[in-house]
Every structure is written in structure tokens, then in C-alpha cells.
Design an enzyme around this catalytic site. Structure first.
Site, PDB file in Angstrom:
ATOM      1  N   GLU A   1     -10.894   4.364   8.726  1.00 13.79           N
ATOM      2  CA  GLU A   1     -11.006   4.032   7.300  1.00 13.79           C
ATOM      3  C   GLU A   1     -11.546   2.619   7.079  1.00 13.79           C
ATOM      4  OE1 GLU A   1      -7.081   4.959   5.708  1.00 13.79           O
ATOM      5  OE2 GLU A   1      -7.704   7.024   5.358  1.00 13.79           O
TER       6      GLU A   1
ATOM      7  N   GLU B   1       3.829   9.070  -0.588  1.00 13.91           N
ATOM      8  CA  GLU B   1       2.448   9.033  -1.074  1.00 13.91           C
ATOM      9  C   GLU B   1       1.984  10.385  -1.602  1.00 13.91           C
ATOM     10  OE1 GLU B   1      -0.377   7.753   1.883  1.00 13.91           O
ATOM     11  OE2 GLU B   1      -2.097   8.314   0.670  1.00 13.91           O
TER      12      GLU B   1
ATOM     13  N   ASP C   1      -2.964  14.183   6.943  1.00 12.56           N
ATOM     14  CA  ASP C   1      -2.430  12.934   6.414  1.00 12.56           C
ATOM     15  C   ASP C   1      -1.140  13.114   5.612  1.00 12.56           C
ATOM     16  OD1 ASP C   1      -2.185  10.317   5.827  1.00 12.56           O
ATOM     17  OD2 ASP C   1      -3.784  10.230   4.337  1.00 12.56           O
TER      18      ASP C   1
ATOM     19  N   ASN D   1      -3.556  -1.869   7.445  1.00 11.96           N
ATOM     20  CA  ASN D   1      -4.829  -2.430   6.967  1.00 11.96           C
ATOM     21  C   ASN D   1      -4.578  -3.932   6.919  1.00 11.96           C
ATOM     22  OD1 ASN D   1      -5.990   0.096   6.637  1.00 11.96           O
ATOM     23  ND2 ASN D   1      -5.265   0.291   4.533  1.00 11.96           N
TER      24      ASN D   1
ATOM     25  N   GLU E   1       0.851  -1.184   0.000  1.00 16.10           N
ATOM     26  CA  GLU E   1       0.000   0.000   0.000  1.00 16.10           C
ATOM     27  C   GLU E   1       0.890   1.239   0.000  1.00 16.10           C
ATOM     28  OE1 GLU E   1      -3.471  -0.240   2.274  1.00 16.10           O
ATOM     29  OE2 GLU E   1      -3.957   1.878   2.057  1.00 16.10           O
TER      30      GLU E   1
END
Ligand code: GCW
Length: 668
Positions: free
Chosen positions: A276, A377, A349, A195, A152
Site C-alpha cells: 500500500e 474497521e 483484509d 504506516n 488509523e
């Protein structure tokens, strides 16, 4: 016939080409660990000795045997030096040096310290003495690696962990990875994505995890896993995963026993809960503290830790930037001693720039750690050269005023102000299976500088850059100086060409590469839409987080509340983070906000072009492979900077209704 020719070509290729190719090629796989192996003659002139047979001490001996070209070295463990933790002291003269440590791993860290000094050509003073005790106890990498080997937000290829081949087959990269981490003091790795797949806790995967833990142990690296809060239901077959139910607790206790049987020094769990879409204690009406404490109690007999993330927000009418604070502050003091709240550096974030997260100035009775994102990211993936140490430093050095001035984020988390138990810091890894580990050769510097700052947060971004350039590329000052200059400018350049003056989250939806301030997906969550953050209209732009708006400023201690609230004192770098201001607002340099925005974007573009030009001039210092690869990516970066500038200015111009200043390049 074909086969015979093929064989002949193969022989010619092997004999002639490969050796030449090997000499020239540099794929970057060696990272900063480019120590010269010493000759047998030099090795015969000195001895490297250690009484300890501990695997880490023996590794230290081995590294020095291979690469130390200096005097005799004696490695000594001193049981009286407990306060040194995993640090070390190096003392001696031109004949002999002694590395002393309390723990065997300290000897290995000391060995890498010496090799680093040798590598950058440092002169050893006479007598020589240096002492190092790390500022954070746990220097953590968070891998967001999935079990199917996707990563990710990973931009350096697939995951390093070959789950399908483990436990039977072992990639040589596991040990190379551990060695690279040890060389910069990283001592904790969370192997899988927050996650988290519940499967990571299945017996099958735990056998695989054990292999990695065994390989990493001599390098002083402890393994943690991200745990899915629903594991008892999903892989345990229970009806639910309510943390207050006996069966659930028993399941976790049984799981812990299984893990510690395999991995006696297993570190613990990292948990992303009720965030999330991830499951968590709130699914059963329990608080974050109740969820974290249940797991903490289960791991406590084994000295295990829980890192519990504070990255929580929901699509409510409340400003997203306020939500984690609102949820976690009331729980301050309710967490067990072996729980650390893991809080992102900023409240939104991992943006190119954010003010520090207000929780750092507020949590006083529970333990807390900073989470940075090393993977880029929101910073151009592995296409953009963005040296992140200045961003890390900006947060660590930010003053929270929790205990008067100079209560920096670093001090709020490193044990200076609070009994932290174990203090910790985390970085989301940018590492993958690419030959050069990180995609962009310069992204190696972000892994490196994160590790160096986790070891010692008082180091400067400039010093770390210099050290890294010398170790990774070349020591010639004609190379080091301009490259360092590029690196140190690169973060501010990215802020300028992406989102200057406190703008944030105007990225393309979901993948976050490139601009999309206009983005608006019907029925999508408002807090995932750029307009939620920029609020552009004909009257102005920015997020009012003062008392007339969301009042997020109230989450900061004084004098920050006041400083941020007043548009006249708010740092202009955060202007549109805290204020909604008219396009005609006059900046401190006399420009209107609109013009200043244009100039900032333009400055970002100029910097990106300058980086290209600068690199082109340095061709003589760099092997071809790395030179061309960096050159190619700098071209993408320049192109993207223009893309950002044009897209964002043309979009905002529809609200501002002002011309682009004539002295900047007009958007195409
Ligand atoms: O930055 C966001 C990312 C998600 C990530 C999440 C988190 C792991 O876009 O991909 O999920 O943060 O930190 O949990």
C-alpha cells in the site's frame, strides 16, 4: 455580581451534585478491573509476602494487598521452573496459597488470576491447584497510532500517547493501560502505526518512547516500534535505504545502538514494506527476506526481533487473495531466526468472515504469527456490538492440514509444529483516549478476549464472554445469560447483515463504514472496488477462486482444495468467496441463492433488533451511563443493519431480477 452567583452555584454543585453524580456515573474507564478494595480489618487477617523485590513481584504484592479478601498468600520465584516461561502455579488450601513462578512477571499474572477468580465469585476447591503456561510467548498489541495523535482505523478517540507532552509530562493513563494489559497477559506493544512515520526513530521521539517503556516494564510489557524502511534516507540523510548498502546497514546499526542504550529490553521492529505504498526492499530490487534479514542482523546482538508483515498486494491481474502467498512462500526458510512473518488472519483484509490465510498451511521453515484486527474497521466501527472472540477462534481453530488433520492455525504458530523461537500473536488495538478506552463499552470485551486467547487459545469464546461480563457489569445470572447470548450471536449477525454467504469487501470506499457494493470510482484501483469481489451480473454472483477462475483454492492443502473447489462441499458460509454461482443456485436448505441471501440479510436485521430489545430489558442491572450509551449504539446498529440489507438487496436485485420473498420486510 455574576461572579458571586457563579461561585455560589459552584459550591452548591460541588457539595450536592458531584458526590451524587460520582456515585451514579460509570464511564467505563475501569474496564474489567473492578476489584473491591479490602477493608483494613480484612487486610489485617492475612499476609501477602514475597522475598523478591523485583518491581513486578512488588506490584503483585500491592494488587493483592489492595484487593485480596482471602487467605495468606506467599509469592515465590523458583529458578528451576524455566519451562513455565512467564506462567505460574497457584497451590494451597483455605489457610494459605502460594503463587510460584519462574519469572517475576509470572507472579503478577498469578495475582491477577486470583483476583479474577475472586471477582467472579469462584469457589476455591480444597486443596486448590492451578497451573498456567501461556500458549503464545509474545502477546502483542499493534497500535496504529500516528504521531499527530490520529489513529488509523481508530474509533475510540485520539491516541493515548501524548507525544507533544512526553517525555516531561506523564499521563496517568499510561500505567492504567499497562495494568489492564498485564491483567490479561498482554506483554508486547507496538506503539505506532505500521504506516510508520520515520520520525519515530529520531532521537527526540526515542526519548519519549523510553518513558513509556520504563513505565510499562514493571507490568511485563516490552515496547516495539513500527519502522519505516526508508528511515535511513528520510531522517538519516542517506541517498537511499537499499538494505544491501553498507552505509544503510551502518545507519541501522547506529540507530539500534542508540535505542538499546535508552531501552535495554527494547523488543524490535514491526515492518510494513512494499505494501500500500510503503517503502521496502523491493524499491531496490531486493526481496522481503533480504530486507527483513538486514534488520534482523542489526538487532540480533541485542536479542531484538523483526515482525515482518505479509500483507502485500498490488493492482495486478492476479487475484489479490493469492498474492501474499505467491510472494512469501518462495522465501520460506530464507528468513533469519529472529524474523517472524506476521500474516493477517485472512488473505484479503480483516473481513467479517474470511477463510484462514493459506500461508498458515504453507510456511514451514520460517516463523509465522497471526495478526487479528481488534479495532472494528470492517465491523461497524465502535457503533456496532460485535464480540470478536468467535472470529478469532474460527481462525485459530481452522485446520490447515499442513501435517495431516488437526494442524490448526494455532498449532502452526504457537510452536507445536515448528521451533518458533518465540511464538507470537498480534491484534490491532481498538484503544484510544476515550474515557471508556474503546468507544463502545462492549468493544472492551474484544481487547479482553484477544488477550485471554493470546494467553490460552483453547479457552472458549463463551467462557471468556461470561468472565468479562461478570467482571465488567454484573454477576447475576439473569443478566449474564442474556448478555452472553447477545455477544455470542453478534458476530454472525454482523456477517449476515453485512455480507453473508462468503460475500466480501462490499464496503463503502476508503472509510469502510456501511455498504457500497455499487461503488465504482473512475480510474481507481480495481482491487479496491467492490465489483472486483462480488462480480455480480445477471448470470450470478461471487468470486470464482476454483480452477476455472483464479484457482486460489490451490493454495490450500488437501482435502481443503477439494472441499472448497466443489460447490457441493464448500461451506455455504464461504460459498461466494470461492464460487460464482447463478442466482437460482439451490442451497442445501432448498432455497435459491437469491432467496437465501434475502433471508440472511433479514436474519441479521432481526438479530440486531433482538439485541436492542434484550438490552432494554436489562436496564435494572446496569448503571445509567453505560446503559444509555450501549442503548444508543444498539439503535445505530439496528438502523445500520436495515441500511445494509436494503442497500445490498436492492443493488443485487438489479442483476438477480427476482422478487424479495414476501415474508421478509421489503426494502424502503
Ligand atoms: O486494512 C487495511 C487498512 C489500512 C491499513 C492496512 C494494513 C495500516 O484499511 O488502513 O493500514 O490494512 O493493515 O496495513
Amino acid at each position: 455580581m455574576f461572579t458571586r452567583f457563579y461561585k455560589i452555584y459552584l459550591i452548591i454543585f460541588t457539595v450536592v451534585w458531584i458526590p451524587v453524580g460520582l456515585l451514579q456515573a460509570d464511564d467505563g474507564s475501569q474496564l474489567w478491573l473492578r476489584y473491591d478494595r479490602v477493608s483494613a480489618q480484612i487486610a489485617a487477617l492475612r499476609t501477602i509476602s514475597s522475598k523478591s523485590s523485583h518491581a513486578s513481584a512488588q506490584l503483585a504484592v500491592q494488587e493483592l494487598e489492595n484487593y485480596w479478601a482471602g487467605q495468606h498468600i506467599e509469592l515465590v520465584l523458583d529458578q528451576r521452573k524455566q519451562s513455565w516461561k512467564d506462567g505460574y502455579q497457584i497451590q494451597g488450601n483455605s489457610q494459605k496459597l502460594r503463587i510460584t513462578a519462574y519469572q517475576p512477571i509470572g507472579l503478577l499474572y498469578g495475582a491477577y488470576d486470583l483476583l479474577r477468580r475472586q471477582q467472579v465469585g469462584q469457589e476455591f476447591s480444597e486443596p486448590f491447584e492451578v497451573s498456567e503456561i501461556p500458549t503464545f510467548d509474545l502477546r502483542v498489541l499493534n497500535h496504529w497510532d500516528n504521531l499527530d495523535r490520529t489513529v488509523e482505523r481508530g474509533y475510540a478517540g485520539h491516541s493515548l500517547w501524548l507525544w507533544d507532552e512526553l517525555p516531561g509530562s506523564i499521563s496517568p493513563r499510561y500505567v492504567q493501560y499497562a495494568r489492564a494489559n498485564a491483567s490479561i497477559g498482554i506483554n508486547t506493544v507496538v506503539l505506532n502505526n505500521v504506516n510508520a512515520s520515520p520520525q519515530i526513530l529520531s532521537s527526540t521521539y526515542l526519548q519519549k518512547v523510553k518513558v513509556l517503556a520504563d513505565l510499562f516494564r514493571p507490568y511485563g510489557i516490552q515496547v516495539y516500534l513500527s519502522a519505516n524502511f526508508s528511515s535511513p534516507a528520510v531522517i538519516g540523510g542517506l541517498d537511499d535505504s537499499d538494505p544491501l548498502r553498507d552505509e544503510v546497514q551502518q545507519w541501522w546499526a547506529m540507530k539500534a545502538k542508540e535505542i538499546y542504550n535508552l531501552i535495554p529490553d527494547f523488543g524490535g521492529f514491526l515492518v510494513k514494506a512494499n505494501s500500500e505504498g510503503q517503502p521496502g526492499p523491493q524499491d531496490y530490487g531486493r526481496t522481503h527476506a533480504e530486507g527483513a534479514n538486514m534488520l534482523a542482523d542489526v538487532l540480533q546482538p541485542y536479542n531484538g526481533l523483526i515482525m515482518w508483515r505479509a500483507f502485500v498486494y498490488n493492482p495486478t491481474t492476479e487475484d489479490r487473495a493469492k498474492q501474499a502467498y505467491a510472494e512469501f512462500l518462495p522465501l520460506d526458510g530464507q528468513f533469519r531466526d529472529n524474523v517472524i512473518i506476521q500474516t493477517k488472519n485472512g488473505a484479503i483484509d480483516f473481513q467479517p468472515r474470511e477463510p484462514f490465510h493459506p500461508l498458515f498451511g504453507a510456511i514451514k521453515k520460517s516463523k509465522q504469527m497471526v495478526e487479528f484486527q481488534i479495532t472494528q474497521e470492517y465491523l461497524g466501527f465502535s457503533n456496532h456490538l460485535v464480540y470478536l472472540a468467535p472470529l478469532f477462534k474460527e481462525t485459530l481453530d481452522a485446520d490447515t492440514y499442513a501435517y495431516g488433520s488437526n494442524s490448526t492455525v494455532a498449532k502452526m504458530t504457537d510452536g507445536t509444529y515448528h521451533q518458533q523461537g518465540k511464538s507470537a500473536i498480534a491484534g490491532v488495538a481498538n484503544i484510544g483516549a476515550d474515557d471508556n478506552w474503546t468507544g463502545h463499552h462492549f468493544a472492551q470485551a474484544n481487547w479482553y478476549s484477544y488477550g485471554r486467547l493470546a494467553w490460552n487459545h483453547t479457552l472458549s469464546a463463551a467462557d471468556i464472554a461470561e468472565e468479562w461480563i461478570q467482571a465488567t457489569f454484573d454477576k447475576d445470572p439473569n443478566f449474564v445469560k442474556p448478555v452472553k447470548d447477545v455477544m455470542l450471536k453478534s458476530r454472525e449477525a454482523a456477517v449476515n447483515y453485512m455480507m453473508p454467504l462468503g460475500l466480501h469487501h462490499i464496503f463503502a470506499f476508503d472509510h469502510h463504514y456501511g455498504p457500497e457494493p455499487w461503488g465504482d470510482i473512475p480510474n481507481a484501483r480495481a482491487d479496491w472496488m467492490p465489483w472486483y469481489y462480488h462480480n455480480a451480473s445477471t448470470s450470478g454472483v461471487g468470486f470464482d477462486r476454483t480452477a476455472t477462475g483464479s484457482n486460489a483454492v490451490a493454495q490450500y492443502n488437501e482435502p481443503l482444495q477439494q472441499i472448497y473447489s466443489d460447490v457441493a462441499t464448500c461451506p455455504e458460509t464461504l460459498l461466494l468467496w470461492f464460487h460464482h454461482v447463478p442466482w437460482t443456485y439451490q442451497m442445501r436448505n432448498g432455497n435459491t441463492l437469491w432467496d437465501e441471501l434475502c433471508y440472511r440479510y433479514d436474519a441479521g436485521v432481526s438479530d440486531a433488533r433482538h439485541f436492542q430489545k434484550q438490552w432494554d430489558e436489562l436496564e435494572a442491572y446496569v448503571d445509567k451511563e453505560r446503559f444509555l450509551d450501549v442503548q444508543k449504539r444498539l439503535a445505530i446498529q439496528s438502523h445500520d443493519a436495515v441500511w445494509w440489507k436494503d442497500a445490498v438487496l436492492l443493488y443485487f436485485q438489479t442483476f438477480a431480477n427476482k422478487p424479495i420473498p414476501h415474508d421478509i420486510e421489503p426494502p424502503k
